[in-house]
Motif scaffolding. Structure first.
Motif, short mmCIF file in Angstrom:
data_model
loop_
_atom_site.label_atom_id
_atom_site.label_comp_id
_atom_site.label_asym_id
_atom_site.label_seq_id
_atom_site.Cartn_x
_atom_site.Cartn_y
_atom_site.Cartn_z
N HIS A 1 6.75 2.72 -21.68
CA HIS A 1 7.38 2.41 -22.96
C HIS A 1 8.34 1.22 -22.84
O HIS A 1 8.44 0.41 -23.76
N ALA A 2 9.04 1.12 -21.71
CA ALA A 2 9.97 0.00 -21.53
C ALA A 2 9.22 -1.33 -21.44
O ALA A 2 9.66 -2.33 -22.02
N ILE A 3 8.10 -1.34 -20.74
CA ILE A 3 7.29 -2.57 -20.63
C ILE A 3 6.82 -3.02 -22.01
O ILE A 3 6.83 -4.20 -22.33
N ALA B 1 7.22 7.40 -15.09
CA ALA B 1 6.08 6.53 -15.40
C ALA B 1 5.97 6.31 -16.91
O ALA B 1 5.70 5.18 -17.36
N ALA B 2 6.21 7.35 -17.69
CA ALA B 2 6.19 7.20 -19.16
C ALA B 2 7.33 6.30 -19.62
O ALA B 2 7.15 5.45 -20.50
N ALA C 1 10.43 -5.37 -15.62
CA ALA C 1 10.16 -6.81 -15.79
C ALA C 1 10.19 -7.53 -14.45
O ALA C 1 9.32 -8.36 -14.16
N LEU C 2 11.17 -7.21 -13.63
CA LEU C 2 11.26 -7.86 -12.32
C LEU C 2 10.15 -7.41 -11.39
O LEU C 2 9.61 -8.22 -10.62
N LEU D 1 19.41 3.83 -19.95
CA LEU D 1 18.19 4.04 -19.18
C LEU D 1 17.08 3.10 -19.63
O LEU D 1 16.34 2.56 -18.79
N PHE D 2 16.96 2.89 -20.94
CA PHE D 2 15.94 1.98 -21.45
C PHE D 2 16.17 0.57 -20.92
O PHE D 2 15.24 -0.08 -20.42
N GLU D 3 17.41 0.10 -21.01
CA GLU D 3 17.72 -1.26 -20.54
C GLU D 3 17.47 -1.41 -19.05
O GLU D 3 16.90 -2.40 -18.60
N ALA D 4 17.90 -0.42 -18.25
CA ALA D 4 17.69 -0.49 -16.81
C ALA D 4 16.21 -0.42 -16.45
O ALA D 4 15.75 -1.14 -15.56
N THR D 5 15.46 0.42 -17.15
CA THR D 5 14.02 0.54 -16.89
C THR D 5 13.31 -0.74 -17.28
O THR D 5 12.45 -1.24 -16.54
#
Length: 153
Positions: free
Chosen positions: A112-114, A107-108, A146-147, A137-141
């Motif tokens: 942060h990714a959003i 969830a964290a 986003a989707l 992981l950042f890119e995949a999250t």
């Protein structure tokens, strides 16, 4: 001159790790999450459930989120997390309101990714997941979040 037993003004890394461990020891409720973080945690729970049953989670996720692309991105994120995690990724059953420490970390990561907050994302994983795994992981999250939130990735 400060006393030799006085605590330093800058918190030690050890204190930071202790604070993280203490926060993870207090289970959090999924109802306090943003909708996108909730979707990410629930999708991870469903992926685990389907994995145990020997079934592909993508069709169910696609129906749930009304997007094959979002389902595929979430399944890809689940696979990346499982490969990057130092221990087995622990999830609760979909009906549980409390999150495991791994789900709280997910969830964290999503939060942060959003926000596009790569330093915050890295800090959430620091000392837990090897630094060279943070970028993928950042890119995949970010892509899955986003989707799931309905924004284009």
């Amino acid at each position: 001159m400060p006393a030799p037993h006085a605590r330093p003004a800058v918190p030690l890394a050890q204190d930071n790790h202790a604070a993280i461990i203490a926060s993870l020891a207090r289970p959090q409720d999924v109802r306090a999450l943003s909708l996108t973080s909730l979707h990410t945690v629930m999708a991870m729970r469903l992926c685990a459930l389907f994995e145990r049953a020997g079934r592909d989670p993508v069709p169910d996720l696609a129906q749930r989120y009304r997007s094959v692309e979002a389902a595929g991105a979430m399944h890809a994120l689940a696979r990346k997390v499982i490969r990057a995690w130092p221990d087995p990724f622990l999830v609760n059953r979909p009906c549980q309101l409390l999150m495991t420490p791994d789900e709280m970390t997910l969830a964290a990561m999503t939060r942060h990714a959003i926000a596009g907050d790569r330093p915050g994302f890295d800090a959430a994983l620091a000392g837990f997941v090897r630094p060279e795994r943070h970028g993928p992981l950042f890119e995949a999250t970010q892509h899955a979040a986003a989707l799931l939130s309905g924004r284009s990735a």
